[in-house]
Design a protein around this motif. Structure first.
Motif: not given
Ligand code: SAM
Length: 228
Positions: A6, A45, A47-49, A51, A76
């Motif tokens: 990611s 996904a 940016s991990e904003r 999960p 993800k």
């Protein structure tokens, strides 16, 4: 250096999709309905904003594009082929983005999924057309706008709407339908003028009847003119 899948560069989002992403709650599971190119799904996904993101589209070719755009994100991003919210079980995603479709299609998608008439769901709606009609429909069905951002993209103004069901169906004021919550934002006067032009064009296509009368009343209210 972080070489996890990611960590690949995030896709560039235009102002419209950036504003939509900003309304998605950090940590929520999101559904990107009509994901097409997959940039928003990949950004949420990557940016991990979020999960987990469901990237969904009616047609196989756009969904394949999204699969390519999100290939590095593994589990993800999950992909669903089908119409609107039919592809999700109630509760699978809490934040639902429907961007780049006409207001009529957005209304049909929401109408077909009565489970989103629930304050648990955070809706991010970016109509390509007929913003006023979508605002009116939302108010009539008991939704409120929690936020709204004007975004300029591809030479046009878009309204990025953040809606939540609050079980308060009501008939909204015409000016609110036309301009929503955008007063004071950069471009708001230009947006209002754009909206009035579109509304007049829409009116010219109507035959006499209740809808034409409602639109005439709205035009008169806007031309008399104050912000809501
Ligand atoms: C113009 S693209 C928008 C892409 C992206 N959401 C954006 O705003 O940039 C519209 C996408 O919505 C899809 N679409 C149209 N009707 C749909 C429906 N009922 N359910 C799911 N996807 C739909 C189309 O296949 C297309 O890929």
């Amino acid at each position: 250096m972080n070489t996890s899948p990611s960590s690949k560069a995030l896709p560039h989002l235009d102002a419209r999709l950036s504003a939509a992403a900003a309304f998605v709650r950090p940590g929520s599971t999101a559904a990107d309905i009509g994901c097409d190119h997959g940039k928003l799904s990949a950004w949420l996904a990557g940016s991990e904003r979020c999960p987990l993101v469901f990237a969904c589209d009616l047609r196989p070719d756009p969904l394949a594009k999204a699969q390519r755009a999100c290939a590095h994100l593994g589990e993800k991003v999950q992909f669903r082929l089908g119409s609107g919210l039919d592809v999700l079980q109630p509760g699978e995603a809490q934040d639902i983005i429907i961007a780049g479709m006409g207001a009529q299609t957005i209304m049909e998608i929401l109408n077909a999924a009565p489970w989103v008439f629930d304050p648990a769901y955070n809706l991010v709606l970016v109509p390509a057309t007929k913003h006023s009609l979508l605002r009116r429909w939302l108010a009539q069905r008991g939704f409120t706008l929690q936020g709204e951002t004007l975004a300029h993209a591809a030479g046009r103004w878009y309204a990025v709407m953040n809606a939540r069901y609050i079980a308060d169906p009501h008939e909204p004021k015409g000016l609110w339908c036309l301009c929503g919550l955008v007063e004071g934002q950069p471009g708001a006067e230009e947006y209002r003028a754009q909206q009035l032009v579109k509304l007049k064009k829409y009116r010219r296509g109507l035959t006499a009847g209740p809808e034409a009368e409602a639109v005439d009343a709205l035009i008169a209210e806007v031309e008399a003119g104050k912000w809501p």
